[in-house]
Each structure stands twice: as C-alpha cells, then as structure tokens.
Design a protein around this motif. Sequence first.
Motif, PDB file in Angstrom:
ATOM      1  N   UNK A 169      56.654 -19.373  23.891  1.00  0.00           N
ATOM      2  CA  UNK A 169      57.223 -20.344  24.832  1.00  0.00           C
ATOM      3  C   UNK A 169      56.670 -20.078  26.229  1.00  0.00           C
ATOM      4  N   UNK A 170      56.674 -18.819  26.643  1.00  0.00           N
ATOM      5  CA  UNK A 170      56.173 -18.456  27.980  1.00  0.00           C
ATOM      6  C   UNK A 170      54.678 -18.731  28.086  1.00  0.00           C
ATOM      7  N   UNK A 171      53.925 -18.342  27.079  1.00  0.00           N
ATOM      8  CA  UNK A 171      52.482 -18.562  27.092  1.00  0.00           C
ATOM      9  C   UNK A 171      52.158 -20.048  27.212  1.00  0.00           C
ATOM     10  N   UNK A 172      52.817 -20.861  26.414  1.00  0.00           N
ATOM     11  CA  UNK A 172      52.563 -22.310  26.465  1.00  0.00           C
ATOM     12  C   UNK A 172      52.952 -22.893  27.817  1.00  0.00           C
ATOM     13  N   UNK A 173      54.066 -22.434  28.382  1.00  0.00           N
ATOM     14  CA  UNK A 173      54.483 -22.916  29.693  1.00  0.00           C
ATOM     15  C   UNK A 173      53.475 -22.504  30.761  1.00  0.00           C
ATOM     16  N   UNK A 174      52.992 -21.268  30.688  1.00  0.00           N
ATOM     17  CA  UNK A 174      52.007 -20.791  31.663  1.00  0.00           C
ATOM     18  C   UNK A 174      50.709 -21.583  31.564  1.00  0.00           C
ATOM     19  N   UNK A 175      50.274 -21.856  30.350  1.00  0.00           N
ATOM     20  CA  UNK A 175      49.039 -22.633  30.176  1.00  0.00           C
ATOM     21  C   UNK A 175      49.214 -24.065  30.658  1.00  0.00           C
ATOM     22  N   UNK A 176      50.372 -24.657  30.402  1.00  0.00           N
ATOM     23  CA  UNK A 176      50.647 -26.006  30.908  1.00  0.00           C
ATOM     24  C   UNK A 176      50.591 -26.027  32.431  1.00  0.00           C
ATOM     25  N   UNK A 177      51.194 -25.029  33.050  1.00  0.00           N
ATOM     26  CA  UNK A 177      51.202 -24.938  34.498  1.00  0.00           C
ATOM     27  C   UNK A 177      49.789 -24.759  35.037  1.00  0.00           C
ATOM     28  N   UNK A 178      49.003 -23.933  34.373  1.00  0.00           N
ATOM     29  CA  UNK A 178      47.640 -23.652  34.803  1.00  0.00           C
ATOM     30  C   UNK A 178      46.771 -24.904  34.761  1.00  0.00           C
ATOM     31  N   UNK A 179      47.041 -25.761  33.801  1.00  0.00           N
ATOM     32  CA  UNK A 179      46.212 -26.959  33.634  1.00  0.00           C
ATOM     33  C   UNK A 179      46.578 -28.082  34.593  1.00  0.00           C
ATOM     34  N   UNK A 180      47.737 -27.987  35.209  1.00  0.00           N
ATOM     35  CA  UNK A 180      48.138 -29.039  36.151  1.00  0.00           C
ATOM     36  C   UNK A 180      47.264 -28.985  37.391  1.00  0.00           C
ATOM     37  N   UNK A 181      46.862 -30.146  37.855  1.00  0.00           N
ATOM     38  CA  UNK A 181      45.926 -30.237  38.977  1.00  0.00           C
ATOM     39  C   UNK A 181      46.473 -29.590  40.251  1.00  0.00           C
ATOM     40  N   UNK A 182      47.775 -29.710  40.531  1.00  0.00           N
ATOM     41  CA  UNK A 182      48.320 -29.180  41.773  1.00  0.00           C
ATOM     42  C   UNK A 182      48.377 -27.657  41.792  1.00  0.00           C
ATOM     43  N   UNK A 183      48.078 -27.028  40.664  1.00  0.00           N
ATOM     44  CA  UNK A 183      48.043 -25.572  40.630  1.00  0.00           C
ATOM     45  C   UNK A 183      46.623 -25.030  40.679  1.00  0.00           C
ATOM     46  N   UNK A 184      45.670 -25.875  40.954  1.00  0.00           N
ATOM     47  CA  UNK A 184      44.290 -25.417  41.028  1.00  0.00           C
ATOM     48  C   UNK A 184      43.935 -24.927  42.429  1.00  0.00           C
ATOM     49  N   UNK A 185      44.848 -25.142  43.402  1.00  0.00           N
ATOM     50  CA  UNK A 185      44.604 -24.659  44.761  1.00  0.00           C
ATOM     51  C   UNK A 185      44.596 -23.133  44.747  1.00  0.00           C
ATOM     52  N   UNK A 186      43.790 -22.564  45.603  1.00  0.00           N
ATOM     53  CA  UNK A 186      43.652 -21.100  45.622  1.00  0.00           C
ATOM     54  C   UNK A 186      44.848 -20.448  46.304  1.00  0.00           C
TER      55      UNK A 186
END
Length: 193
Positions: A85-102
């Motif tokens: 559950x945590x891994x999938x949530x983290x990957x979903x978050x990582x793929x969201x465009x607004x989380x690509x900022x440094x």
Amino acid sequence: MKSTATSDASDLLGQLLSRCSLGDQAAFGQLYDATSAKLFGIALRILRREAWAEEALQEAYVKIWRYADSYNPSRGRPMTWMINVVRNQALDLLRRADYRAQEEEWNPDSDTRTSADNPAALAETSQEMKRVLGCLGLLGDEQRDCILLSYHQGLTPTEVADRLKRPVGTVKTWIRRGLVKVRDCLDQLGGER
C-alpha cells in the motif's frame, strides 16, 4: 523456519488489521505505532524527500484504514500488504507532475532517526532482508536489476526498459517471472511473501 517473535508480530498486525476493518480506532492507533517507522523508511527510500514520504505515508494509512477488510492472510503477511500500500502510494505521488519540482533530497547518512530504538523491529527487518536478498541472488543479473530498479527505486517498467536498453515487454516479463521465483523461494524458506 519462522521465529516465534516474527510469527507473533505478524499475528498481532493481522489482528489489528481485522479490528481496523470493524472501525476500531484504538487498533488503528496501535497499528500505526507498530508499523509507521518501517513504512516511513520504505516511502523515503522511494521518494528520497522527507516531505513527500510523510505525505505518502499519511495517504497510505488512510487507505489501510479504509481497505483493512481487503487484507487476505492467505496471500501474505500483514506487513507485506501494508508495504505494498505504501509503495503504491509513493509511486503514485512520484508520478504526479506537481511532485517533479526539485526539493532537498533525503540523505540517509545524515538522518539522525534510527530504528535501533526498536531492536525487535530491527531484527525482524534484518532477517527478512537476508531472506529476500538470498532469493534475489537466485535470479539472473538482468532480472534482478529489473526488480530492484522497479521495487527499490520506484521506476516504472518503461523507465527500467529505457535504463537497461531492453524492450518494455521483456522487462515486464522478467519482473513478473522474477517475483514469482522470489515468492516461491520465500515460501520454501517460510519467509515473507
């Protein structure tokens, strides 16, 4: 052979999940206290940013609370289910465009938090890792690399294929077949799947 402590901890987590599925908030608090440090570490390894890992963990616990009744003990241990559950949530978050900022990346060498304050959890994690690494060692190099890039670094099959210069279909097949081999190996060892 599973140690009694590992089995007892797994049984307790299963009971807490069962109580959560019935809306028991006290059980949810106990579940959080027993698992949050380990699950935060998993989110942090994938996301490499503390703020993101905290957000992923919060969202994952919301899902754990909502879907506790979907945990099936015949398909794996409670901690394995929560890690997914945590891994999938983290990957979903990582793929969201607004989380690509440094943002500043997490540096494990300067992180003062330690799981040494919970020796039982540290010992269980160490034993689990030894079993998993032993089973991963049975795979070919490329197949093992695909799994590690996907599950440890959080890359998609397409990103793994790009990095390894292999077709996406081949990478997906290697991951799927490799995970089956690892699961079978862990089952034979009586370990976590």
